[in-house]
Design a protein around this motif. Structure first.
Motif, PDB file in Angstrom:
ATOM      1  N   ASP A   1       1.569   7.058  -6.748  1.00  0.00           N
ATOM      2  CA  ASP A   1       0.672   8.202  -6.939  1.00  0.00           C
ATOM      3  C   ASP A   1       1.454   9.512  -6.822  1.00  0.00           C
ATOM      4  O   ASP A   1       1.355  10.399  -7.678  1.00  0.00           O
ATOM      5  CB  ASP A   1      -0.450   8.192  -5.892  1.00  0.00           C
ATOM      6  N   ARG A   2       2.222   9.609  -5.742  1.00  0.00           N
ATOM      7  CA  ARG A   2       2.966  10.826  -5.463  1.00  0.00           C
ATOM      8  C   ARG A   2       3.994  11.109  -6.553  1.00  0.00           C
ATOM      9  O   ARG A   2       4.070  12.226  -7.094  1.00  0.00           O
ATOM     10  CB  ARG A   2       3.663  10.692  -4.108  1.00  0.00           C
TER      11      ARG A   2
ATOM     12  N   SER B   1       0.832  -1.203   0.000  1.00  0.00           N
ATOM     13  CA  SER B   1       0.000   0.000   0.000  1.00  0.00           C
ATOM     14  C   SER B   1       0.869   1.256   0.000  1.00  0.00           C
ATOM     15  O   SER B   1       0.550   2.241  -0.669  1.00  0.00           O
ATOM     16  CB  SER B   1      -0.919  -0.009   1.229  1.00  0.00           C
ATOM     17  N   PHE B   2       1.962   1.218   0.743  1.00  0.00           N
ATOM     18  CA  PHE B   2       2.884   2.346   0.771  1.00  0.00           C
ATOM     19  C   PHE B   2       3.461   2.599  -0.622  1.00  0.00           C
ATOM     20  O   PHE B   2       3.561   3.745  -1.086  1.00  0.00           O
ATOM     21  CB  PHE B   2       4.021   2.084   1.761  1.00  0.00           C
TER      22      PHE B   2
ATOM     23  N   HIS C   1       2.077   1.819  -3.477  1.00  0.00           N
ATOM     24  CA  HIS C   1       1.011   2.382  -4.303  1.00  0.00           C
ATOM     25  C   HIS C   1       0.923   3.898  -4.093  1.00  0.00           C
ATOM     26  O   HIS C   1       0.788   4.663  -5.050  1.00  0.00           O
ATOM     27  CB  HIS C   1      -0.337   1.749  -3.944  1.00  0.00           C
ATOM     28  N   HIS C   2       1.000   4.302  -2.817  1.00  0.00           N
ATOM     29  CA  HIS C   2       0.950   5.737  -2.484  1.00  0.00           C
ATOM     30  C   HIS C   2       2.133   6.471  -3.116  1.00  0.00           C
ATOM     31  O   HIS C   2       1.977   7.581  -3.658  1.00  0.00           O
ATOM     32  CB  HIS C   2       0.966   5.915  -0.966  1.00  0.00           C
ATOM     33  N   GLU C   3       3.308   5.871  -3.070  1.00  0.00           N
ATOM     34  CA  GLU C   3       4.497   6.489  -3.646  1.00  0.00           C
ATOM     35  C   GLU C   3       4.387   6.582  -5.169  1.00  0.00           C
ATOM     36  O   GLU C   3       4.889   7.528  -5.783  1.00  0.00           O
ATOM     37  CB  GLU C   3       5.749   5.705  -3.245  1.00  0.00           C
TER      38      GLU C   3
END
Length: 365
Positions: free
Chosen positions: A291-292, A284-285, A287-289
């Motif tokens: 996006d960022r 999940s982390f 995935h967030h990275e």
């Protein structure tokens, strides 16, 4: 066989108990008991289903057969695969067929079930993806095939219906080398993220393989990376499992620049031994990275798994064959690698030029 009020061992007679004698697969006679039924009817229903399962009676309820199916296959598949199957069955299959008997389900029932799946929408009016629909369809098909193969069901009712969904995604996304460079530059502010993405892109390993990596998996002198495990979270529990397939066990040769980067990363880790995971964050982390980094770099957003596609595309661009790429990526067969065939540059013009040259050489003679 008996169903009676339970008054033994402290039970007050307000619940019902089932006692059934049966013969197991080795020919041994055994007794099965179950207690705590609130009504006689529920106890009798349980008794009927239990006997049907032991006799392999195809008139058993569909729910009872699903229990048998899951029990039969569980020792033969990975836990993560089992959990996925269980979730699909409980969410999309049992709610529709649970009140039917196994032998009574027809191709018309399958068709109506398919139509219900196709009509389902979320709050944004979006239905299931074509690949997910095919996955659910395949699971129901597997249940009935199991019944035909091992429990003498005459035929699979799914066979007469057209499968819904598609076996593979319509579009395979990937980053070009230039797009990846833009992304990598902007995630350097978080070193662990940067090094993780570097490994994913330049080696093409799977995310679960990345998250299972330890220092001992690297031989920086020989410039190799040993892949022999996978990190997954199953029902909230973290676990290290075997890789996805047998071919996933592999040794990958690393470019020198990546060895240098990993040496820098290892030296930055605090109190990490040879066998501790070097990337302790979650999928999940990452995935967030993604996006960022995508937003900051101004490149299209691709899925985390598409980094593996991107690595494959890069190797194709560099001129490597499907067999060579399959070995590096740990594909079970070269057929999987050949799904990327649309990424290969066309050689038709090159062929025509060489044919023309061959003709001219002959003409000159």
């Amino acid at each position: 066989m008996a169903v009676y009020r339970d008054k033994s061992n402290g039970y007050d007679g307000k619940t019902w108990r089932v006692a059934v004698y049966y013969t197991d697969w080795q020919g041994n006679k055994k007794k099965h008991e179950k207690r705590g039924f609130k009504t006689k009817k529920s106890a009798q229903s349980y008794e009927t289903e239990f006997i049907a399962k032991k006799k392999k009676d195809i008139n058993m309820g569909f729910s009872a057969f699903v229990e048998l199916y899951l029990t039969d296959i569980k020792p033969q598949i990975k836990l993560t695969t089992y959990v996925t199957k269980e979730n699909i069955i409980n969410t999309h299959i049992l709610p529709y067929f649970e009140n039917k008997s196994l032998s009574d389900i027809t191709s018309v029932d399958i068709l109506q079930w398919q139509n219900e799946l196709l009509m389902l929408r979320d709050d944004n009016g979006k239905g299931y993806s074509q690949t997910y629909l095919r996955t659910v369809q395949n699971q129901l098909n597997a249940i009935f095939n199991h019944a035909v193969r091992y429990y003498d069901l005459p035929k699979n009712p799914c066979a007469a219906t057209k499968k819904i969904g598609k076996s593979k995604a319509k579009e395979m996304l990937f980053w070009t080398k230039e797009e990846y460079w833009k992304f990598a530059e902007v995630v350097k502010d978080k070193p662990a993220s940067y090094y993780a993405f570097q490994i994913l892109y330049w080696t093409g390993i799977r995310c679960g393989e990345l998250l299972a990596l330890t220092i001992s998996d690297f031989d920086l002198q020989k410039k190799t990376l040993h892949i022999d495990k996978n990190y997954q979270v199953v029902k909230g529990e973290e676990m290290i499992t075997t890789p996805k397939t047998e071919k996933s066990n592999r040794i990958i040769d690393l470019p020198e620049f990546l060895c240098n980067e990993m040496e820098d990363y290892f030296s930055s880790l605090y109190k990490v031994d040879e066998n501790s995971r070097i990337f302790t964050f979650t999928k999940s982390f990452l995935h967030h990275e993604m996006d960022r980094g995508s937003a900051k770099a101004g490149v299209k957003r691709i899925r985390l798994h598409d980094l593996r596609h991107s690595s494959c595309a890069l190797l194709i661009e560099l001129g490597y064959s499907p067999i060579q790429i399959a070995e590096r990526l740990g594909h079970e067969s070269v057929t999987i690698t050949e799904r990327y065939s649309h990424l290969y540059p066309s050689v038709q013009k090159q062929m025509a030029d060489k044919l023309n040259k061959a003709f001219e050489e002959n003409d000159d003679g």
